[in-house]
Write a protein that holds these residues in place. Structure first.
Motif, PDB file in Angstrom:
ATOM      1  N   THR A  67       0.914  -1.224  -0.059  1.00 33.74           N
ATOM      2  CA  THR A  67       0.000   0.044  -0.039  1.00 33.74           C
ATOM      3  C   THR A  67       0.896   1.367   0.117  1.00 33.74           C
ATOM      4  N   ASP A  68       0.436   2.170  -0.681  1.00 30.66           N
ATOM      5  CA  ASP A  68       0.755   3.539  -0.775  1.00 30.66           C
ATOM      6  C   ASP A  68       0.197   3.898   0.594  1.00 30.66           C
ATOM      7  N   VAL A  69       1.270   5.153   1.260  1.00 28.64           N
ATOM      8  CA  VAL A  69       0.664   5.595   2.775  1.00 28.64           C
ATOM      9  C   VAL A  69      -0.093   6.672   2.388  1.00 28.64           C
ATOM     10  N   ASN A  70       0.252   7.434   1.484  1.00 27.18           N
ATOM     11  CA  ASN A  70      -0.810   8.587   1.314  1.00 27.18           C
ATOM     12  C   ASN A  70      -1.825   8.287   0.111  1.00 27.18           C
ATOM     13  N   LEU A  71      -3.125   8.094   0.664  1.00 26.60           N
ATOM     14  CA  LEU A  71      -4.163   7.661  -0.405  1.00 26.60           C
ATOM     15  C   LEU A  71      -5.237   8.768  -0.622  1.00 26.60           C
ATOM     16  N   GLY A  72      -4.892  10.057  -0.631  1.00 31.97           N
ATOM     17  CA  GLY A  72      -5.710  10.935  -0.770  1.00 31.97           C
ATOM     18  C   GLY A  72      -6.611  11.298   0.358  1.00 31.97           C
ATOM     19  N   ASP A  73      -8.225  11.502  -0.015  1.00 28.87           N
ATOM     20  CA  ASP A  73      -8.881  12.108   1.329  1.00 28.87           C
ATOM     21  C   ASP A  73      -9.418  10.917   2.143  1.00 28.87           C
ATOM     22  N   GLY A  74      -9.345   9.434   1.715  1.00 29.04           N
ATOM     23  CA  GLY A  74      -9.784   8.571   2.720  1.00 29.04           C
ATOM     24  C   GLY A  74      -8.589   8.042   3.757  1.00 29.04           C
ATOM     25  N   ILE A  75      -9.212   6.921   4.269  1.00 25.66           N
ATOM     26  CA  ILE A  75      -7.956   6.338   5.192  1.00 25.66           C
ATOM     27  C   ILE A  75      -6.635   6.254   4.700  1.00 25.66           C
ATOM     28  N   SER A  76      -5.517   6.211   5.313  1.00 26.26           N
ATOM     29  CA  SER A  76      -4.263   6.323   4.784  1.00 26.26           C
ATOM     30  C   SER A  76      -3.760   4.915   4.944  1.00 26.26           C
ATOM     31  N   VAL A 109       3.623  -4.310   2.956  1.00 24.54           N
ATOM     32  CA  VAL A 109       4.778  -3.523   2.452  1.00 24.54           C
ATOM     33  C   VAL A 109       4.193  -2.064   2.060  1.00 24.54           C
ATOM     34  N   TYR A 110       4.746  -1.081   2.739  1.00 22.86           N
ATOM     35  CA  TYR A 110       4.295   0.444   2.627  1.00 22.86           C
ATOM     36  C   TYR A 110       5.262   0.749   1.427  1.00 22.86           C
ATOM     37  N   MET A 111       4.659   1.710   0.651  1.00 22.46           N
ATOM     38  CA  MET A 111       5.398   2.456  -0.414  1.00 22.46           C
ATOM     39  C   MET A 111       5.079   4.006  -0.042  1.00 22.46           C
ATOM     40  N   THR A 112       6.076   4.938   0.096  1.00 20.77           N
ATOM     41  CA  THR A 112       6.019   6.229   0.129  1.00 20.77           C
ATOM     42  C   THR A 112       7.152   6.884  -0.265  1.00 20.77           C
ATOM     43  N   SER A 113       6.895   8.351  -0.634  1.00 19.72           N
ATOM     44  CA  SER A 113       8.317   9.359  -0.832  1.00 19.72           C
ATOM     45  C   SER A 113       8.429  10.136   0.395  1.00 19.72           C
ATOM     46  N   ALA A 114       7.413  10.720   1.023  1.00 15.60           N
ATOM     47  CA  ALA A 114       7.492  11.636   2.038  1.00 15.60           C
ATOM     48  C   ALA A 114       7.288  11.116   3.310  1.00 15.60           C
ATOM     49  N   SER A 115       6.832  10.012   3.580  1.00 18.28           N
ATOM     50  CA  SER A 115       6.252   9.725   5.072  1.00 18.28           C
ATOM     51  C   SER A 115       7.004   8.701   5.576  1.00 18.28           C
ATOM     52  N   ALA A 116       8.240   8.129   4.973  1.00 18.68           N
ATOM     53  CA  ALA A 116       9.102   7.378   5.254  1.00 18.68           C
ATOM     54  C   ALA A 116       9.613   7.260   6.870  1.00 18.68           C
ATOM     55  N   PRO A 117       9.829   8.708   7.471  1.00 18.17           N
ATOM     56  CA  PRO A 117      10.185   9.071   8.692  1.00 18.17           C
ATOM     57  C   PRO A 117       9.110   8.541   9.605  1.00 18.17           C
ATOM     58  N   GLY A 167       6.685  -5.692  12.012  1.00 21.98           N
ATOM     59  CA  GLY A 167       7.018  -6.737  10.987  1.00 21.98           C
ATOM     60  C   GLY A 167       6.688  -6.303   9.420  1.00 21.98           C
ATOM     61  N   SER A 168       6.481  -4.961   9.311  1.00 20.93           N
ATOM     62  CA  SER A 168       6.213  -4.384   8.009  1.00 20.93           C
ATOM     63  C   SER A 168       7.528  -4.163   7.214  1.00 20.93           C
ATOM     64  N   VAL A 169       7.232  -3.985   5.965  1.00 22.56           N
ATOM     65  CA  VAL A 169       8.378  -3.325   5.278  1.00 22.56           C
ATOM     66  C   VAL A 169       8.146  -1.855   4.558  1.00 22.56           C
ATOM     67  N   LEU A 170       9.045  -0.968   4.541  1.00 18.34           N
ATOM     68  CA  LEU A 170       8.825   0.123   3.815  1.00 18.34           C
ATOM     69  C   LEU A 170       9.779   0.481   2.568  1.00 18.34           C
ATOM     70  N   ILE A 171       9.153   0.543   1.521  1.00 17.42           N
ATOM     71  CA  ILE A 171      10.166   0.881   0.444  1.00 17.42           C
ATOM     72  C   ILE A 171       9.876   2.419   0.110  1.00 17.42           C
ATOM     73  N   ARG A 172      11.022   3.187  -0.431  1.00 19.69           N
ATOM     74  CA  ARG A 172      10.797   4.418  -0.749  1.00 19.69           C
ATOM     75  C   ARG A 172      10.492   4.589  -2.136  1.00 19.69           C
ATOM     76  N   LYS A 173       9.569   5.684  -2.637  1.00 22.31           N
ATOM     77  CA  LYS A 173       9.535   6.027  -4.016  1.00 22.31           C
ATOM     78  C   LYS A 173      10.673   7.014  -4.474  1.00 22.31           C
ATOM     79  N   PRO A 174      11.008   7.093  -5.456  1.00 21.48           N
ATOM     80  CA  PRO A 174      10.946   6.017  -6.481  1.00 21.48           C
ATOM     81  C   PRO A 174      11.989   4.839  -6.252  1.00 21.48           C
ATOM     82  N   PHE A 175      11.052   3.628  -6.714  1.00 20.29           N
ATOM     83  CA  PHE A 175      11.755   2.306  -6.279  1.00 20.29           C
ATOM     84  C   PHE A 175      12.096   1.696  -7.721  1.00 20.29           C
ATOM     85  N   ALA A 176      13.018   0.549  -7.780  1.00 20.99           N
ATOM     86  CA  ALA A 176      13.085  -0.078  -8.827  1.00 20.99           C
ATOM     87  C   ALA A 176      12.136  -1.308  -8.794  1.00 20.99           C
ATOM     88  N   PRO A 177      11.506  -1.669  -9.843  1.00 22.08           N
ATOM     89  CA  PRO A 177      10.424  -2.734  -9.810  1.00 22.08           C
ATOM     90  C   PRO A 177      11.001  -4.097  -8.844  1.00 22.08           C
TER      91      PRO A 177
END
Length: 128
Positions: free
Chosen positions: A56-65, A83-91, A100-110
């Motif tokens: 999941t992306d962390v920032n999903l617009g108006d709804g739940i994050s 697995v979380y994906m984010t550019s700004a919310s990594a901190p 036990g989750s994993v976070l990958i920063r955008k932009p990422f390689a496939p």
């Protein structure tokens, strides 16, 4: 019997979603894509898709994050891979992310994406 692992993908940007789907497909996964946390929750509760991990992306617009979505899913299935994906919310991951989750920063390689999902599914983190 089909052993393809389905991944619930939550990404509100169509172009990024398409890249994610291709990356998963290229690595033997199947994507079940939705564009909001609410749609993801409904798909998860429905159970018809049989998804085995959440990407999941962390920032999903108006709804739940993405943070909130993962917490809700973990209330139902405590060891569900996330697995979380984010550019700004990594901190915020340490305080907001589920255990036990994993976070990958955008932009990422496939390949990073597929590796993160594989790590959670095949790395012994998920019983069953």
């Amino acid at each position: 019997m089909d052993n393809t692992v389905r991944v619930l993908v939550v990404e509100d940007e169509a172009l990024i979603c398409s890249v994610i789907e291709d990356a998963l497909l290229d690595n033997g996964f199947e994507a079940c894509s939705v564009h909001s946390g609410e749609a993801a929750m409904s798909t998860f509760r429905d159970g018809r898709e049989g998804c085995r991990a959440l990407l999941t992306d962390v920032n999903l617009g108006d709804g739940i994050s993405g943070w909130e979505l993962a917490r809700q899913i973990r209330e139902i299935t405590p060891d569900f891979p996330v697995v979380y994906m984010t550019s700004a919310s990594a901190p915020d991951w340490k305080s907001q992310g589920v255990d036990g989750s994993v976070l990958i920063r955008k932009p990422f390689a496939p390949a990073q994406l597929a590796a993160a999902v594989s790590q959670l599914l095949g790395g012994g983190a998920v019983p069953g």
